[in-house]
Design a protein around this motif. Structure first.
Motif, PDB file in Angstrom:
ATOM      1  N   ALA A 166       0.830  -1.205   0.000  1.00  0.00           N
ATOM      2  CA  ALA A 166       0.000   0.000   0.000  1.00  0.00           C
ATOM      3  C   ALA A 166       0.865   1.256   0.000  1.00  0.00           C
ATOM      4  CB  ALA A 166      -0.927  -0.002   1.210  1.00  0.00           C
ATOM      5  N   ALA A 167       1.962   1.231   0.756  1.00  0.00           N
ATOM      6  CA  ALA A 167       2.872   2.378   0.786  1.00  0.00           C
ATOM      7  C   ALA A 167       3.514   2.598  -0.581  1.00  0.00           C
ATOM      8  CB  ALA A 167       3.944   2.176   1.851  1.00  0.00           C
ATOM      9  N   LEU A 168       3.945   1.510  -1.219  1.00  0.00           N
ATOM     10  CA  LEU A 168       4.547   1.621  -2.545  1.00  0.00           C
ATOM     11  C   LEU A 168       3.551   2.186  -3.550  1.00  0.00           C
ATOM     12  CD1 LEU A 168       6.462  -1.808  -2.683  1.00  0.00           C
ATOM     13  CD2 LEU A 168       7.422   0.438  -2.171  1.00  0.00           C
ATOM     14  N   ALA A 169       2.310   1.712  -3.461  1.00  0.00           N
ATOM     15  CA  ALA A 169       1.284   2.208  -4.387  1.00  0.00           C
ATOM     16  C   ALA A 169       0.992   3.680  -4.174  1.00  0.00           C
ATOM     17  CB  ALA A 169       0.008   1.382  -4.221  1.00  0.00           C
ATOM     18  N   ALA A 170       1.105   4.131  -2.922  1.00  0.00           N
ATOM     19  CA  ALA A 170       0.832   5.529  -2.590  1.00  0.00           C
ATOM     20  C   ALA A 170       2.045   6.429  -2.820  1.00  0.00           C
ATOM     21  CB  ALA A 170       0.374   5.638  -1.140  1.00  0.00           C
ATOM     22  N   GLY A 171       3.180   5.834  -3.213  1.00  0.00           N
ATOM     23  CA  GLY A 171       4.392   6.618  -3.436  1.00  0.00           C
ATOM     24  C   GLY A 171       5.084   7.058  -2.168  1.00  0.00           C
ATOM     25  N   VAL A 172       4.780   6.399  -1.043  1.00  0.00           N
ATOM     26  CA  VAL A 172       5.395   6.747   0.243  1.00  0.00           C
ATOM     27  C   VAL A 172       6.740   6.033   0.360  1.00  0.00           C
ATOM     28  CG1 VAL A 172       5.191   6.529   2.750  1.00  0.00           C
ATOM     29  CG2 VAL A 172       3.192   7.149   1.378  1.00  0.00           C
ATOM     30  N   PRO A 173       7.831   6.751   0.599  1.00  0.00           N
ATOM     31  CA  PRO A 173       9.138   6.098   0.744  1.00  0.00           C
ATOM     32  C   PRO A 173       9.123   5.069   1.872  1.00  0.00           C
ATOM     33  CG  PRO A 173       9.388   8.473   0.574  1.00  0.00           C
ATOM     34  CD  PRO A 173       7.926   8.216   0.752  1.00  0.00           C
ATOM     35  N   VAL A 174       9.872   3.972   1.674  1.00  0.00           N
ATOM     36  CA  VAL A 174       9.989   2.907   2.674  1.00  0.00           C
ATOM     37  C   VAL A 174      11.439   2.828   3.120  1.00  0.00           C
ATOM     38  CG1 VAL A 174       9.630   0.459   3.164  1.00  0.00           C
ATOM     39  CG2 VAL A 174       8.094   1.647   1.570  1.00  0.00           C
ATOM     40  N   ASP A 175      11.651   2.771   4.423  1.00  0.00           N
ATOM     41  CA  ASP A 175      13.002   2.712   4.998  1.00  0.00           C
ATOM     42  C   ASP A 175      12.967   1.776   6.191  1.00  0.00           C
ATOM     43  OD1 ASP A 175      15.694   3.276   5.381  1.00  0.00           O
ATOM     44  OD2 ASP A 175      15.439   5.442   5.546  1.00  0.00           O
ATOM     45  N   ASN A 176      14.114   1.585   6.832  1.00  0.00           N
ATOM     46  CA  ASN A 176      14.169   0.818   8.081  1.00  0.00           C
ATOM     47  C   ASN A 176      15.041   1.546   9.090  1.00  0.00           C
ATOM     48  OD1 ASN A 176      16.822   0.283   7.263  1.00  0.00           O
ATOM     49  ND2 ASN A 176      16.379  -1.801   6.606  1.00  0.00           N
ATOM     50  N   ASP A 177      15.223   0.947  10.268  1.00  0.00           N
ATOM     51  CA  ASP A 177      15.959   1.633  11.327  1.00  0.00           C
ATOM     52  C   ASP A 177      17.422   1.843  10.965  1.00  0.00           C
ATOM     53  OD1 ASP A 177      16.392  -1.163  11.556  1.00  0.00           O
ATOM     54  OD2 ASP A 177      16.868  -0.993  13.679  1.00  0.00           O
ATOM     55  N   ILE A 178      17.974   0.970  10.116  1.00  0.00           N
ATOM     56  CA  ILE A 178      19.371   1.140   9.694  1.00  0.00           C
ATOM     57  C   ILE A 178      19.508   2.408   8.858  1.00  0.00           C
ATOM     58  CG2 ILE A 178      21.299   0.088   8.483  1.00  0.00           C
ATOM     59  CD1 ILE A 178      20.396  -1.401  11.027  1.00  0.00           C
ATOM     60  N   GLY A 179      18.596   2.617   7.934  1.00  0.00           N
ATOM     61  CA  GLY A 179      18.615   3.839   7.136  1.00  0.00           C
ATOM     62  C   GLY A 179      18.458   5.080   7.987  1.00  0.00           C
ATOM     63  N   LEU A 180      17.548   5.024   8.973  1.00  0.00           N
ATOM     64  CA  LEU A 180      17.363   6.164   9.886  1.00  0.00           C
ATOM     65  C   LEU A 180      18.634   6.437  10.673  1.00  0.00           C
ATOM     66  CD1 LEU A 180      13.786   5.470  11.333  1.00  0.00           C
ATOM     67  CD2 LEU A 180      14.419   6.906   9.381  1.00  0.00           C
ATOM     68  N   PHE A 181      19.310   5.363  11.106  1.00  0.00           N
ATOM     69  CA  PHE A 181      20.548   5.526  11.869  1.00  0.00           C
ATOM     70  C   PHE A 181      21.608   6.253  11.052  1.00  0.00           C
ATOM     71  CE2 PHE A 181      24.860   3.914  12.513  1.00  0.00           C
ATOM     72  CZ  PHE A 181      25.088   4.293  13.826  1.00  0.00           C
ATOM     73  N   PHE A 182      21.862   5.787   9.836  1.00  0.00           N
ATOM     74  CA  PHE A 182      22.940   6.392   9.055  1.00  0.00           C
ATOM     75  C   PHE A 182      22.627   7.834   8.667  1.00  0.00           C
ATOM     76  CE2 PHE A 182      24.540   2.016   8.281  1.00  0.00           C
ATOM     77  CZ  PHE A 182      25.867   2.244   8.590  1.00  0.00           C
ATOM     78  N   ARG A 183      21.360   8.178   8.465  1.00  0.00           N
ATOM     79  CA  ARG A 183      21.050   9.556   8.114  1.00  0.00           C
ATOM     80  C   ARG A 183      21.134  10.483   9.324  1.00  0.00           C
ATOM     81  NH1 ARG A 183      14.597   9.981   6.680  1.00  0.00           N
ATOM     82  NH2 ARG A 183      14.471  11.994   7.730  1.00  0.00           N
ATOM     83  N   SER A 184      21.141   9.908  10.526  1.00  0.00           N
ATOM     84  CA  SER A 184      21.091  10.719  11.746  1.00  0.00           C
ATOM     85  C   SER A 184      22.372  10.693  12.552  1.00  0.00           C
ATOM     86  CB  SER A 184      19.934  10.232  12.640  1.00  0.00           C
ATOM     87  OG  SER A 184      18.712  10.238  11.947  1.00  0.00           O
ATOM     88  N   PHE A 185      23.166   9.633  12.445  1.00  0.00           N
ATOM     89  CA  PHE A 185      24.307   9.448  13.338  1.00  0.00           C
ATOM     90  C   PHE A 185      25.339  10.556  13.208  1.00  0.00           C
ATOM     91  CE2 PHE A 185      28.529   7.498  14.201  1.00  0.00           C
ATOM     92  CZ  PHE A 185      28.344   7.213  15.549  1.00  0.00           C
ATOM     93  N   ALA A 186      25.675  10.934  11.982  1.00  0.00           N
ATOM     94  CA  ALA A 186      26.740  11.915  11.769  1.00  0.00           C
ATOM     95  C   ALA A 186      26.328  13.328  12.141  1.00  0.00           C
ATOM     96  CB  ALA A 186      27.198  11.884  10.311  1.00  0.00           C
ATOM     97  N   ALA A 187      25.094  13.517  12.557  1.00  0.00           N
ATOM     98  CA  ALA A 187      24.632  14.850  12.947  1.00  0.00           C
ATOM     99  C   ALA A 187      24.655  15.041  14.456  1.00  0.00           C
ATOM    100  CB  ALA A 187      23.210  15.067  12.433  1.00  0.00           C
ATOM    101  N   GLN A 188      25.390  14.202  15.158  1.00  0.00           N
ATOM    102  CA  GLN A 188      25.370  14.229  16.614  1.00  0.00           C
ATOM    103  C   GLN A 188      26.512  15.078  17.200  1.00  0.00           C
ATOM    104  OE1 GLN A 188      22.723  12.594  18.148  1.00  0.00           O
ATOM    105  NE2 GLN A 188      22.118  12.321  16.010  1.00  0.00           N
ATOM    106  N   GLY A 189      26.768  16.250  16.644  1.00  0.00           N
ATOM    107  CA  GLY A 189      27.768  17.151  17.204  1.00  0.00           C
ATOM    108  C   GLY A 189      29.201  16.746  16.938  1.00  0.00           C
TER     109      GLY A 189
END
Length: 466
Positions: A89-112
């Protein structure tokens, strides 16, 4: 906790509320998002609701209206053998799909990181076999050397549950193909590929899809250093793809059993000795034969991978050797649980596929082998190199008779239960024998997981020893 960045005031769906899903929901909320959570399991939904999360059925019509992102747990299929209905349903709606690993890498390097003298680094380990031991060994060596280190991912803590990074700290991640295939960000400083053998083929649509899932760890972000096992064709291909020539030392090739030569950076183990060569000259060596936590050629391959990763992080050979010497091994992975009257008892319940079981069989001499369970596709032909070491096989599982037939001329006894298999193996064991649990099969016909199976083996051995 690592708060997720760039999600302020966004409605983000979270599918699957196990360890990774709940930690993702918490990190999203900490980053200012509004998580919408769902799990088919009512008990899991109740836990999320108890933490104050909004719980809503993501399969209902219009569930993805105004949803910015779907974060899914790794065990939920998104493509093969068919997509989960919520992900579809998410794919059909064009909503991006990610997991916790993707969230980690996009956020880790922004920790000061700008405040640190030495930026924290991430080591990510993938492959078919040896990921857990390699990851734990790297973490152990770093910790013994006084380096701040955290172990997370498919082992240890959830990636978003770890503590904020310290100056010069290292995060060691074990990553499965389920985690690497979907993560939208993969940017480790050091990436490790141990080996490849058939596994999870239904989930990945075949061997090519399985390798492609592993390869994403190296192709998506471009690690500063890549440690690549080259004992299989896929590893040799990957190393070739990542290097610009034979002397490119951004790629460290590793092998168990083959002497590697050339002007580049190589680490290999032969006859129990680990050797490091760089620019054609030996730069380090370790005698692995007396390290009880790393028995057999398969663990020597793990040692090569961990050594190479630690060298890429700047540790000296003797520092790494000291860490190896104090490594006790991991539960359920070539774990020596007892020795009595010249008989050793080893729990390798994690050997859930044929390749990992064959490696275990080749690590010991006279083996009384406890095996069987829920067979994976491909049959048992891959066990042939190790069967010469088997004195007798004691077969467990609901389909023990069929499993025993596939073992050919190997002497077998159909035991069905762990209780009988352990009792019979111990009755017949002689000095010099190894009673080895290395099932070459999944546990789900009799146990919830491989850990429960290994714990049962361990408990019955110790009870019989008295």
């Amino acid at each position: 906790m690592i708060p997720v960045i760039g999600v302020e005031e966004q409605r983000i769906a979270v599918l699957g509320l196990g360890r990774s899903g709940l930690s993702a929901a918490r990190a999203l909320r900490e980053g200012g998002a509004h998580p919408i959570c769902w799990d088919d399991n009512e008990a899991a939904r109740d836990i999320a609701a108890g933490e104050g999360f909004k719980v809503s059925d993501l399969s209902r019509q219009g569930a993805f209206d105004d949803i910015a992102l779907l974060v899914t747990s790794p065990g939920i299929p998104h493509l093969y053998p068919e997509p989960n209905r919520v992900i579809a349903a998410a794919l059909a709606a064009g909503v991006p799909v990610d997991n916790d690993i993707g969230l980690f890498f996009r956020s880790f390097a922004a920790q000061g990181f700008d405040e640190f003298d030495t930026p924290p680094r991430v080591v990510a380990v993938t492959g078919s076999n040896g990921k857990s031991t390699t990851s734990a060994l790297i973490h152990h060596v770093l910790s013994e050397a006084g380096r701040a280190s955290q172990l997370a991912g498919n082992i240890g803590r959830g990636v978003l549950d770890i503590d904020p990074p310290e100056d010069g700290g290292v995060v060691v991640l074990e990553l499965s193909s389920y985690q690497t295939e979907l993560a939208r960000a993969l940017t480790p400083d050091v990436a490790v590929f141990t080996n490849l053998s058939p596994d999870h083929l239904d989930r990945h649509g075949g061997m090519g899809g399985y390798f492609a899932a592993k390869r994403r760890l190296f192709s998506e972000g471009g690690p500063d250093r890549a440690v690549i096992g080259v004992d299989e064709a896929e590893g040799r291909f990957l190393a070739n793809q990542l290097s610009v020539g034979p002397s490119d030392d951004r790629v460290i090739r590793i092998s168990s059993g083959t002497k590697l030569t050339g002007p580049g950076w190589q680490v290999f183990a032969r006859k129990g000795f680990l050797s490091e060569y760089r620019k054609g000259r030996q730069a380090g060596s370790i005698d692995l034969r007396e390290i009880k936590g790393l028995p057999g050629a398969h663990n020597h391959q793990n040692a090569c991978a961990a050594y190479a990763a630690c060298r890429a992080l700047g540790l000296a050979p003797r520092v790494i050797e000291a860490g190896f010497a104090s490594f006790g091994g991991l539960p359920h992975r070539s774990q020596l649980i007892a020795e009595q009257n010249g008989v050793s008892f080893v729990n390798d319940s994690k050997a859930t596929n044929v390749d990992s079981a064959a490696r275990a069989l080749m690590a010991y001499g006279r083996i009384r082998w406890i095996c069987g369970g829920l067979q994976k596709e491909g049959g048992l032909a891959g066990l042939a190199p190790g069967l010469a070491n088997v004195v007798k096989a004691y077969v467990i599982g609901r389909e023990a008779a069929a499993f025993a037939l596939d073992l050919g001329e190997t002497e077998t006894e159909i035991c069905t239960t762990m209780e009988r298999a352990v009792a019979r193996a111990m009755e017949e064991a002689e000095p010099g024998d190894c009673v080895l649990l290395a099932p070459a099969a999944a546990s789900f016909d009799q146990y919830d997981n491989f850990e429960q199976r290994g714990d049962d083996f361990t408990a019955r051995v110790r009870a019989n020893l008295g």
